[in-house]
Motif scaffolding. Structure first.
Motif, PDB file in Angstrom:
ATOM      1  N   GLY A   1      43.561 -54.384 -11.496  1.00  0.00           N
ATOM      2  CA  GLY A   1      44.249 -55.659 -11.613  1.00  0.00           C
ATOM      3  C   GLY A   1      45.765 -55.486 -11.625  1.00  0.00           C
ATOM      4  O   GLY A   1      46.294 -54.399 -11.367  1.00  0.00           O
ATOM      5  N   GLY A   2      46.450 -56.559 -11.939  1.00  0.00           N
ATOM      6  CA  GLY A   2      47.901 -56.532 -11.941  1.00  0.00           C
ATOM      7  C   GLY A   2      48.487 -55.823 -13.146  1.00  0.00           C
ATOM      8  O   GLY A   2      49.543 -55.191 -13.067  1.00  0.00           O
ATOM      9  N   THR A   3      47.780 -55.902 -14.289  1.00  0.00           N
ATOM     10  CA  THR A   3      48.298 -55.284 -15.503  1.00  0.00           C
ATOM     11  C   THR A   3      47.347 -54.241 -16.089  1.00  0.00           C
ATOM     12  O   THR A   3      47.751 -53.418 -16.897  1.00  0.00           O
ATOM     13  CB  THR A   3      48.522 -56.347 -16.599  1.00  0.00           C
ATOM     14  N   LYS A   4      46.086 -54.290 -15.664  1.00  0.00           N
ATOM     15  CA  LYS A   4      45.106 -53.405 -16.310  1.00  0.00           C
ATOM     16  C   LYS A   4      44.037 -52.909 -15.335  1.00  0.00           C
ATOM     17  O   LYS A   4      43.886 -53.426 -14.226  1.00  0.00           O
ATOM     18  CB  LYS A   4      44.429 -54.152 -17.465  1.00  0.00           C
ATOM     19  N   ILE A   5      43.325 -51.895 -15.814  1.00  0.00           N
ATOM     20  CA  ILE A   5      42.195 -51.315 -15.096  1.00  0.00           C
ATOM     21  C   ILE A   5      40.964 -51.574 -15.950  1.00  0.00           C
ATOM     22  O   ILE A   5      40.972 -51.273 -17.145  1.00  0.00           O
ATOM     23  CB  ILE A   5      42.377 -49.782 -14.962  1.00  0.00           C
ATOM     24  N   GLU A   6      39.935 -52.132 -15.355  1.00  0.00           N
ATOM     25  CA  GLU A   6      38.691 -52.325 -16.099  1.00  0.00           C
ATOM     26  C   GLU A   6      37.609 -51.459 -15.457  1.00  0.00           C
ATOM     27  O   GLU A   6      37.452 -51.450 -14.243  1.00  0.00           O
ATOM     28  CB  GLU A   6      38.280 -53.796 -16.061  1.00  0.00           C
ATOM     29  N   VAL A   7      36.894 -50.722 -16.284  1.00  0.00           N
ATOM     30  CA  VAL A   7      35.844 -49.833 -15.792  1.00  0.00           C
ATOM     31  C   VAL A   7      34.515 -50.271 -16.385  1.00  0.00           C
ATOM     32  O   VAL A   7      34.426 -50.576 -17.571  1.00  0.00           O
ATOM     33  CB  VAL A   7      36.119 -48.357 -16.217  1.00  0.00           C
ATOM     34  N   VAL A   8      33.489 -50.299 -15.548  1.00  0.00           N
ATOM     35  CA  VAL A   8      32.153 -50.612 -16.040  1.00  0.00           C
ATOM     36  C   VAL A   8      31.203 -49.564 -15.479  1.00  0.00           C
ATOM     37  O   VAL A   8      31.423 -49.039 -14.383  1.00  0.00           O
ATOM     38  CB  VAL A   8      31.731 -52.052 -15.627  1.00  0.00           C
ATOM     39  N   VAL A   9      30.176 -49.218 -16.239  1.00  0.00           N
ATOM     40  CA  VAL A   9      29.144 -48.316 -15.735  1.00  0.00           C
ATOM     41  C   VAL A   9      27.825 -49.063 -15.754  1.00  0.00           C
ATOM     42  O   VAL A   9      27.431 -49.634 -16.769  1.00  0.00           O
ATOM     43  CB  VAL A   9      29.046 -47.031 -16.595  1.00  0.00           C
ATOM     44  N   LEU A  10      27.164 -49.103 -14.580  1.00  0.00           N
ATOM     45  CA  LEU A  10      25.870 -49.776 -14.476  1.00  0.00           C
ATOM     46  C   LEU A  10      24.766 -48.732 -14.388  1.00  0.00           C
ATOM     47  O   LEU A  10      24.892 -47.748 -13.655  1.00  0.00           O
ATOM     48  CB  LEU A  10      25.810 -50.647 -13.219  1.00  0.00           C
ATOM     49  N   GLY A  11      23.685 -48.958 -15.123  1.00  0.00           N
ATOM     50  CA  GLY A  11      22.496 -48.116 -15.006  1.00  0.00           C
ATOM     51  C   GLY A  11      21.756 -48.466 -13.724  1.00  0.00           C
ATOM     52  O   GLY A  11      22.118 -49.407 -13.016  1.00  0.00           O
ATOM     53  N   ASP A  12      20.684 -47.708 -13.442  1.00  0.00           N
ATOM     54  CA  ASP A  12      19.922 -47.964 -12.220  1.00  0.00           C
ATOM     55  C   ASP A  12      19.282 -49.342 -12.226  1.00  0.00           C
ATOM     56  O   ASP A  12      18.983 -49.902 -11.181  1.00  0.00           O
ATOM     57  CB  ASP A  12      18.841 -46.885 -12.046  1.00  0.00           C
ATOM     58  N   ASP A  13      19.068 -49.887 -13.421  1.00  0.00           N
ATOM     59  CA  ASP A  13      18.470 -51.224 -13.535  1.00  0.00           C
ATOM     60  C   ASP A  13      19.517 -52.336 -13.426  1.00  0.00           C
ATOM     61  O   ASP A  13      19.188 -53.509 -13.538  1.00  0.00           O
ATOM     62  CB  ASP A  13      17.732 -51.343 -14.884  1.00  0.00           C
ATOM     63  N   GLY A  14      20.788 -51.969 -13.221  1.00  0.00           N
ATOM     64  CA  GLY A  14      21.848 -52.969 -13.095  1.00  0.00           C
ATOM     65  C   GLY A  14      22.449 -53.383 -14.428  1.00  0.00           C
ATOM     66  O   GLY A  14      23.412 -54.146 -14.466  1.00  0.00           O
TER      67      GLY A  14
END
Ligand code: ZN
Length: 278
Positions: A8-21
């Protein structure tokens, strides 16, 4: 597991998804500076920190603008520290693996097409109406990138069927005037509200959005249009735009459903992770 990053413009967002979503973790980091090198370090560190907690992951990045397939430069990501830089190449060299990139609106459309409001639809047009007006196209579960990586950039085409008082339209961030973004984004709607009041501004907004969607229906004829971003909270988009479509679309009775995004603001980062599920 699949790791998705929303740049984004001010930040980084990280998400981790499992195989089931399902979401396994989520992490948000603000840029330490607007300089490229420390912002690149920050992105690498954010991804490595998530990987340390979640084992080896595939990595997908959603960002504004697009990666030019020929030059490899990130283009039109004006509000990020990575604009006009070879972010994809640099990140892959640092992480030692392939990283998939897609425009944030494309990620949004993908997330909604895979397991959101457009689930099961073959041709999906996703529109993000927020500070800007982004667009993404997914066909058969795949993002349509286009030759230059700019497919679906509907917000930077002129508002269709412009009236005399709309012409030539406000200046746009892209350097032109009269782009759809300058009529249907949140700031555009607020400008109008301040000038003519909420009710009249909403009536104009709805009619302009009907014109803009009718153009997409004429060109792409999607099975569904899914709407996200801050403006997507307005119920009028789902109740009043559809009945106006026959006024503008080539088909006399267009039946394209217009639906609200299921994953809200999380759609972009989820879609970035899903770049590796297709
Ligand atoms: Zn524009």
């Amino acid at each position: 597991m699949r790791l998705g990053v929303d740049v984004g413009g001010t930040k980084i967002e990280v998400v981790v998804l499992g195989d089931d979503g399902a979401e396994r973790m989520r992490r948000r980091t603000f840029y330490p500076s607007r300089e490229y090198a420390p912002a690149l370090d920050c992105l690498v560190d954010s991804i490595r920190a998530a990987e340390a907690q979640c084992a080896q992951c595939t990595v997908g990045i959603g960002m504004p603008g697009f990666v030019d397939p020929e030059s490899g430069l990130l283009e039109n990501a004006f509000n990020t520290p990575y604009n006009r830089r070879p972010l994809k190449g640099d990140l892959e060299a640092r992480l030692g693996k392939e990283v998939r990139f897609a425009n944030d609106a494309n990620c949004f459309a993908l997330s909604e097409a895979v397991d959101g409001a457009a689930r099961g639809a073959r041709v999906v047009f996703g529109a993000i109406l927020g500070t800007g007006a982004g667009g993404g196209i997914v066909v058969g579960g795949r993002v349509v990138e286009g030759r230059h990586g700019t497919a679906g950039e509907w917000g930077h085409t002129p508002l269709p069927w412009m009236t005399e008082d709309e012409y030539p339209g406000p200046p746009c961030t892209c350097g032109r005037t009269g782009c759809i973004e300058q009529f249907v984004s949140g700031p555009a709607k607020n400008r109008e509200r301040d000038a003519i009041g909420e009710e009249a501004a909403m009536a104009r907004f709805v009619d302009r959005l009907a014109r803009a969607f009718a153009m997409m229906i004429n060109i792409l004829d999607p099975d569904v249009i899914v709407v996200g971003g801050g403006m997507s909270k307005h119920d009028e988009i789902y109740t009043e735009v559809g009945p106006l479509l026959p006024r503008y679309a080539y088909h006399p009775e267009p039946r394209t459903p217009i639906v609200r995004a299921a994953h809200g603001d999380a759609s972009g980062v989820r879609g970035a992770a899903m770049l590796w599920s297709i």
